[in-house]
Scaffold this motif. Structure first.
Motif, short mmCIF file in Angstrom:
data_model
loop_
_atom_site.label_atom_id
_atom_site.label_comp_id
_atom_site.label_asym_id
_atom_site.label_seq_id
_atom_site.Cartn_x
_atom_site.Cartn_y
_atom_site.Cartn_z
N LYS A 15 0.83 -1.23 -0.12
CA LYS A 15 -0.13 -0.16 -0.13
C LYS A 15 0.87 1.22 -0.03
N SER A 16 1.99 1.13 0.90
CA SER A 16 2.82 2.37 0.98
C SER A 16 3.53 2.47 -0.37
N LEU A 17 3.89 1.73 -1.01
CA LEU A 17 4.55 1.87 -2.59
C LEU A 17 3.63 2.25 -3.48
N ALA A 22 2.01 6.64 -6.87
CA ALA A 22 0.91 7.17 -7.29
C ALA A 22 1.12 8.75 -7.34
N MET A 23 1.65 9.29 -6.16
CA MET A 23 1.73 10.63 -5.92
C MET A 23 3.02 11.31 -6.49
N THR A 24 4.07 10.50 -6.70
CA THR A 24 5.42 10.86 -7.28
C THR A 24 5.53 10.83 -8.61
N PRO A 25 5.95 11.87 -9.46
CA PRO A 25 6.53 11.53 -10.63
C PRO A 25 7.89 10.85 -10.82
N CYS A 26 7.71 9.84 -11.82
CA CYS A 26 8.75 9.01 -11.95
C CYS A 26 9.71 9.40 -13.23
N SER A 27 10.77 10.09 -13.03
CA SER A 27 11.40 10.90 -14.12
C SER A 27 12.97 10.53 -13.82
N PRO A 113 14.49 0.45 5.80
CA PRO A 113 13.49 1.40 5.22
C PRO A 113 14.07 2.11 3.97
N TRP A 114 13.39 2.66 2.82
CA TRP A 114 13.84 3.26 1.88
C TRP A 114 13.70 4.92 2.10
N ASN A 115 14.43 5.67 1.09
CA ASN A 115 14.12 7.13 0.89
C ASN A 115 13.35 7.20 -0.12
N ASP A 116 12.03 7.74 -0.03
CA ASP A 116 11.13 7.83 -1.04
C ASP A 116 11.74 8.51 -2.29
N TYR A 117 12.54 9.66 -2.29
CA TYR A 117 13.09 10.09 -3.52
C TYR A 117 13.88 9.07 -4.11
N ASP A 118 15.03 8.43 -3.41
CA ASP A 118 15.82 7.69 -3.84
C ASP A 118 15.27 6.27 -4.66
N LEU A 119 13.95 5.79 -3.95
CA LEU A 119 13.42 4.63 -4.54
C LEU A 119 12.60 5.15 -5.94
N VAL A 120 11.90 6.15 -6.04
CA VAL A 120 11.36 6.62 -7.01
C VAL A 120 12.35 6.88 -8.23
N THR A 122 15.28 5.50 -8.52
CA THR A 122 15.82 4.09 -8.88
C THR A 122 15.29 3.51 -9.90
N ILE A 123 13.66 3.42 -9.82
CA ILE A 123 12.75 2.87 -10.35
C ILE A 123 12.71 3.79 -11.81
N ALA A 124 12.88 4.96 -11.88
CA ALA A 124 12.78 5.52 -13.08
C ALA A 124 14.27 5.31 -14.01
N GLN A 125 15.34 5.35 -13.27
CA GLN A 125 16.46 4.86 -13.96
C GLN A 125 16.52 3.42 -14.41
N ALA A 126 16.13 2.65 -13.54
CA ALA A 126 15.77 1.20 -14.08
C ALA A 126 14.92 1.10 -15.36
N LEU A 127 13.75 1.68 -15.56
CA LEU A 127 12.84 1.98 -16.62
C LEU A 127 13.70 2.60 -17.64
#
Length: 188
Positions: A15-17, A22-27, A113-120, A122-127
């Motif tokens: 739910k948290s992820l 949903a709230m943070t742009p993935c760029s 626990p993850w840092n929200d900014y780093d997680l988003v 990381t996902i954007a960079q991986a994509l």
């Protein structure tokens, strides 16, 4: 639209992820990746989803009951080799991390626990990285096709497999017959 799958046995993590993405742009690199996020709290059910739905990225917890993240990502890789794979863990297990890199081909390890900014990020960079890898493979295949080093049939098979992972796999019986997946018949 990029489709990602998150697998974790803890419902509050899922739910948290989902809320964060949903709230943070993935760029990354000036490009924004609109996301469709699927979640699953059972790795076996996640593999069933992966059999039916193509994903651009999968993020899996490392420690889950029944199947650990490395085993899950290894099987996921067999179904969808072109999807980026990330692992999330609250445990600093060096041997597990090495296995995840070598056996499952993960792109990155994310600590809980993850840092929200780093997680988003990381996902954007991986994509972005996976998109570049897939485009490079497609261009290389086109060059091989033009040079006659790749048949038109193999080129089309690779193209179809990239669009719909698993579409070109056939289970052959010992007598040469095509074996149908009984679970696939139940889903129809």
């Amino acid at each position: 639209m990029s489709r990602i799958l998150i697998v974790d046995d803890e419902e509050n993590i899922l739910k948290s992820l989902r809320r964060l993405l949903a709230m943070t742009p993935c760029s990354a690199g000036g490009k924004t990746f609109p996301l469709t996020v699927d979640t699953c709290n059972d790795p076996l059910q996640a593999l069933e989803k992966a059999f039916e739905t193509p994903y651009d990225l999968v993020l899996s917890d490392y420690r889950m009951p029944g199947m650990d993240g490395v085993a899950f990502l290894k099987e996921f890789r067999e179904l969808q080799p072109n999807a980026a794979r990330l692992i999330l863990s609250g445990y600093a297990d060096l041997n597990g991390l090495i296995a995840a890199i070598n056996e499952a081909g993960i792109v990155r390890f994310i600590a809980k626990p993850w840092n929200d900014y780093d997680l988003v990020a990381t996902i954007a960079q991986a994509l972005a990285y996976q998109e570049l890898q897939n485009e490079t493979q497609r261009m290389a295949d086109e060059a091989r096709l033009q040079q006659g080093r790749l048949s038109a049939e193999d080129f089309e098979r690779r193209r179809l497999e990239a669009l719909e992972p698993g579409i070109t796999r056939v289970n052959w019986g010992p007598d040469g017959s095509v074996m149908l997946d009984p679970d696939a018949l139940k889903r129809d």
